[in-house]
Design an enzyme around this catalytic site. Structure first.
Site, short mmCIF file in Angstrom:
data_model
loop_
_atom_site.label_atom_id
_atom_site.label_comp_id
_atom_site.label_asym_id
_atom_site.label_seq_id
_atom_site.Cartn_x
_atom_site.Cartn_y
_atom_site.Cartn_z
N GLU A 125 0.67 -1.38 0.00
CA GLU A 125 -0.12 -0.08 0.07
C GLU A 125 0.93 1.11 -0.15
OE1 GLU A 125 -2.96 -0.72 -0.69
OE2 GLU A 125 -3.88 -2.32 0.61
N HIS A 142 -2.88 2.28 8.69
CA HIS A 142 -3.84 1.33 8.09
C HIS A 142 -4.13 0.22 8.73
CE1 HIS A 142 -6.11 -1.05 5.39
NE2 HIS A 142 -5.07 -1.77 5.21
N TYR A 183 -15.65 13.53 21.43
CA TYR A 183 -14.34 13.51 21.21
C TYR A 183 -14.02 13.01 19.70
CZ TYR A 183 -9.51 12.90 22.75
OH TYR A 183 -8.12 13.24 22.93
N HIS A 230 -12.77 -3.65 3.69
CA HIS A 230 -11.29 -3.67 3.58
C HIS A 230 -10.95 -3.13 5.06
CE1 HIS A 230 -7.15 -2.70 1.83
NE2 HIS A 230 -6.98 -3.50 3.21
O1 LIG Z 1 -5.11 -5.76 3.00
C1 LIG Z 1 -4.05 -5.72 2.44
O2 LIG Z 1 -3.62 -6.69 1.78
C2 LIG Z 1 -3.12 -4.74 2.84
O3 LIG Z 1 -3.69 -3.29 2.73
C3 LIG Z 1 -2.51 -4.93 4.25
O4 LIG Z 1 -3.27 -4.26 5.31
C4 LIG Z 1 -1.41 -5.56 4.42
O5 LIG Z 1 -0.26 -5.43 3.19
P1 LIG Z 1 1.21 -5.29 3.34
O6 LIG Z 1 1.41 -4.09 4.27
O7 LIG Z 1 1.73 -5.16 2.10
O8 LIG Z 1 1.62 -6.26 4.22
ZN LIG Z 2 -5.48 -3.83 4.43
#
Ligand SMILES: O=C(O)[C@@H](O)C(=O)COP(=O)(O)O
Ligand SMILES: [Zn+2]
Length: 210
Positions: free
Chosen positions: A74, A93, A120, A160
């Site tokens: 990502e 993420h 908050y 996701h």
């Molecule tokens: O969901 C996915 O495959 C990616 O967004 C993730 O969370 C993990 O991917 P990497 O950072 O490449 O391990």
């Molecule tokens: Zn992910």
């Protein structure tokens, strides 16, 4: 903070997410803007619970790997947010349970998937825009985020997980915590009559934040 301290802080915060169940297995990725517009990113396939500061990926803004392991798949959306928003200095993420559950619901308000019912949430995050589903790692996620980079701090990737930004890594991590807690409350309150904050109450909180 020195670069080593920034790396250590990222490892610690990632571990904390992992230990609290906010990421499992190899899910999720974190990044920080270093000096000279270099970006520190978690390596692809790595567990947030077992990162090694020496192996974190360092990229330039064009995505060239300057040191460390192969970066998260990502990294393109991380770079897109940094390129578009100079105030964004860190990104989290996660596939945290309640936010990911929320991301799988149909008919979400695409402009704001969590209408404010606690102050908050407004003070830290404000609103949660929804990005349509794309395969993880696809350039479309980067395009969508880049178009919205200046319009908010938190983005729900449909089916996701969550992308949260901050002025530094602690700020991004606290924003992510607050968001996950708010999503949890929303599920707990499902089927009950919520008193949402009024537009005036939300505006008052936003004005105090300025
Ligand atoms: O969901 C996915 O495959 C990616 O967004 C993730 O969370 C993990 O991917 P990497 O950072 O490449 O391990
Ligand atoms: Zn992910």
């Amino acid at each position: 903070m020195t670069e080593l301290e920034q790396k250590q802080q990222l490892v610690e915060l990632a571990k904390s997410f992992y230990q609290r169940g906010y990421s499992v297995g190899g899910a999720g990725n974190l990044s920080v803007r270093l000096d000279d517009n270099r970006i520190l990113v978690t390596p692809t396939g790595s567990s947030l619970g077992r990162l090694d500061a020496d192996r974190l990926s360092v990229l330039d803004m064009q995505g060239n790997v300057l040191s460390g392991d192969k970066p998260s798949k990502e990294y393109v959306f991380h770079l897109a947010l940094y390129q578009q928003n100079p105030k964004c200095n860190a990104i989290v993420h996660l596939h945290s349970t309640y936010l990911t559950a929320l991301s799988c619901l149909d008919d979400l308000d695409q402009d704001n998937a969590i209408k404010a019912f606690t102050p908050y949430y407004v003070m830290r995050v404000g609103k949660l825009q929804v990005i349509p589903y794309y395969r993880p790692g696809s350039p479309e996620i980067a395009r969508e985020l880049s178009e919205r980079a200046l319009t908010g701090k938190a983005f729900l990737l449909a089916n996701h997980g969550i992308v949260v930004t901050g002025s530094d890594l602690l700020d991004a991590a606290d924003n992510a915590d607050e968001l996950e807690e708010t999503a949890k409350l929303q599920f707990i309150l499902q089927g009950q009559k919520i008193r949402y904050l009024t537009d005036d109450e939300v505006k008052d909180l936003e004005n105090r934040g300025k």
